[in-house]
Every structure is written in structure tokens, then in C-alpha cells.
Design a protein around this motif. Structure first.
Motif: not given
Length: 322
Positions: A133-135, A199-209
Motif C-alpha cells: 500500500r505505497d499510497e 521480478v520486483r521492478p518497484q523494489a530494491k534488493y539492498e533496501r529489502s536487506l
């Protein structure tokens, strides 16, 4: 409208080999599902009871929305993963069957209904997840926290596991969830970093870590958990590096499962991994990297055997302190 997978950029593997994606027609024909990749058609008294409870309280489960192959087994064992914040996601991940679009409103009574359902089902381990729910200013973190508190109130002693979005890396949102004292904090890494644009265009690998690391920093006693899929075109060293990254960021529990394409409009599958390959990944995660618990298999999903995962990881943590 979900973007078709052909529009997603995919970087080549680090060793220079061509990407292993297969066309959908091959996946259904010559590359049909192997014998070991079978799940029972969902049915049984537990399954029917849970479905009736969910519908009666206007609740969603990720089991249904994401078309989990283990829904029959889990529901008959009185385990279900509640999906809060509606059933429309603001992101368009290339692997996920959940609807993408613009969510409508916010149901502030949902936490109480989830707690009521969990009590009716007699749960000892409740799993709570959500769409993105990014909004929302806090990404829905306050609703996660309210749901945890309502379950604690309704079922004293019930373990609560949350599977959260990345909240765009908002530390205040992560703290809101952790302050409600979940027993397990889960955020899935989903895939190797090279495949994130597809696979996750609106996400960031480093951010999830960083989400996982910060959750553990806020509460060293919370069990942290993450998971990823194989079969999207990754190579072995990328898998091992992802596992190392997760362990270095304090993750206790790891889940590894086979990617299964929900529809023709989702990312195609590169290949099926054999059970022995999942066993090797599990051994590497446990023996080499020191995860407290690992679920690794073709039909493993994030909440599969969640209660057992938590108990074993807790035993491992207590043993390490003794």
C-alpha cells in the motif's frame, strides 16, 4: 493492468551464459510439471471451515490470492495466512498473482475481524501479510501493529508472525510493526539482485536487506525470516550470494521454493529444480551459513510449516545461548 513479462529488462547471468527463460508453450508441453511437483486438490473439513470463516468475515488470505499450492494441506491443519489491507496491490511484481491496481480506502475494523477469525479457528500461530500500500503514509504499518495487538488480546499465548512489504525502507514504519512485538518478522527477498528489474521492478534488493537488518536491530529477540524462489533464471553462485547476504543481515529462518508461473502474463519459468537440489541448498544454508531453520523444497512457500519453523528456530536460539 499488469505489464507483460516481455517488457521487463533482464540482465544476463554473471558468467555470460544466455538467459534461460523458456516460452510459455514449451513450459506447458515438453517441459510439463515433473512427478514430484504435485499438490492435492484442496478439500476436507478444515479447508471448508476456514473458507467459510474467511468469507463470513469478509477477510482475504494470501493462500487464495496468490494461488498457493499448499492451501489444502495448511487449511486442513488449521493454518492460514491472513492478507490485510485489501486484495489490490500498488506494485506489479512479475511473479505474483495478486491483483495490481489502485486500492480503495482503508478498513480500520479489519484487525478485529482477523483476531476474531483466528480465535474461531483455534490458531496457536497466526500469520499476517498484506499487499503493498505505497499510497499510505506508513505503508499500512499501523494496521499491522493493530492486528498484532488484537490477536494478542483475543488469544493470549498465540504466536504472531508478520510478512511485511518493504515500506519503501521507512524506518518509522518498521519500528511501528516491531514495537507491537511480533514473534517473527518476515520480509521476502524473493530473488537474486540481477533479476529484480523483471521480478520486483518497484523494489530494491539492498533496501529489502536493510529492512531485515533494521528489524533485528530494533529487537534482537524477534526471529527474522526471508525467502526466495528459484527457477527464474538465476545461477548457483547468485543463489549462494543471496543466502550469504541474508545471513549477514541477521536473518534466522530461510524458505526456498520453486517458482510456478500463475498465468501467461507472468514471468516465464527457466526450469524446475529437482528435490536433491533443494536438499543441497538447505544443507548449505544450515551447515555453512548457520541459519537457525531452513525450509527448502519444490512446494515450499513463505508460511509453509510456519509454526514448526518458529519452534525449531527458538530452540536453536536458546541452545546457542546456553
Amino acid at each position: 493492468m499488469r505489464h507483460r513479462w516481455e517488457d521487463r529488462p533482464v540482465a544476463p547471468p554473471p558468467d555470460g551464459r544466455p538467459t534461460e527463460y523458456l516460452p510459455f508453450r514449451q513450459e506447458k508441453g515438453a517441459h510439463g510439471r515433473p512427478a514430484w511437483l504435485k499438490a492435492r486438490v484442496p478439500d476436507g473439513p478444515g479447508y471448508r471451515d476456514i473458507r467459510q470463516t474467511m468469507r463470513g468475515l469478509s477477510l482475504h488470505t494470501v493462500c487464495e490470492e496468490a494461488r498457493c499450492p499448499n492451501i489444502g494441506e495448511c487449511w486442513n491443519n488449521r493454518t492460514a495466512t491472513f492478507m490485510i489491507l485489501g486484495n489490490v496491490c500498488t506494485r506489479s511484481c512479475g511473479f505474483c498473482a495478486v491483483l495490481t491496481g489502485k486500492p480503495q480506502g482503508l478498513d480500520l475494523e479489519e484487525p478485529k475481524r482477523v483476531a476474531h477469525a483466528a480465535k474461531e479457528m483455534g490458531l496457536k500461530h497466526a500469520v499476517i501479510t498484506s499487499v503493498n500500500r505505497d499510497e499510505l503514509p506508513d505503508g499500512g504499518a499501523s494496521v499491522f501493529a493493530a492486528t498484532i495487538r488484537e490477536i494478542r488480546k483475543a488469544i493470549p499465548g498465540c504466536a504472531v508472525e508478520v510478512l511485511t512489504p518493504d515500506f519503501k525502507g521507512d524506518r518509522d514504519a518498521i519500528k511501528t510493526v516491531i514495537d507491537a512485538k511480533p514473534d517473527t518478522f518476515n520480509h521476502n527477498i524473493e530473488t537474486v539482485p540481477r533479476l529484480y528489474p523483471a521480478v520486483r521492478p518497484q523494489a530494491k534488493y539492498e533496501r529489502s536487506l536493510e529492512v531485515l537488518r533494521y528489524a533485528k536491530e530494533l529487537d534482537p529477540d524477534v526471529l527474522t525470516k526471508s525467502g526466495f524462489m528459484v527457477g527464474l533464471g538465476e545461477v548457483e553462485e547468485e543463489i549462494h550470494q543471496t543466502m550469504r547476504d541474508l545471513r549477514e543481515h541477521g536473518v534466522d529462518i530461510l524458505t526456498i521454493g520453486q517458482y510456478l508461473r500463475p498465468t501467461e502474463n507472468h514471468l516465464p519459468m527457466a526450469r524446475y529444480y529437482e528435490p536433491r537440489e533443494f536438499a543441497l541448498l538447505r544443507r548449505y544454508a544450515l551447515d555453512v551459513l548457520g541459519f537457525k531453520h531452513v525450509e527448502s523444497g519444490p512446494l515450499v512457500r513463505s508460511s509453509y510449516h510456519a509454526h514448526e519453523q518458529t519452534e525449531e528456530a527458538r530452540r536453536g536460539a536458546l541452545g546457542a545461548r546456553a
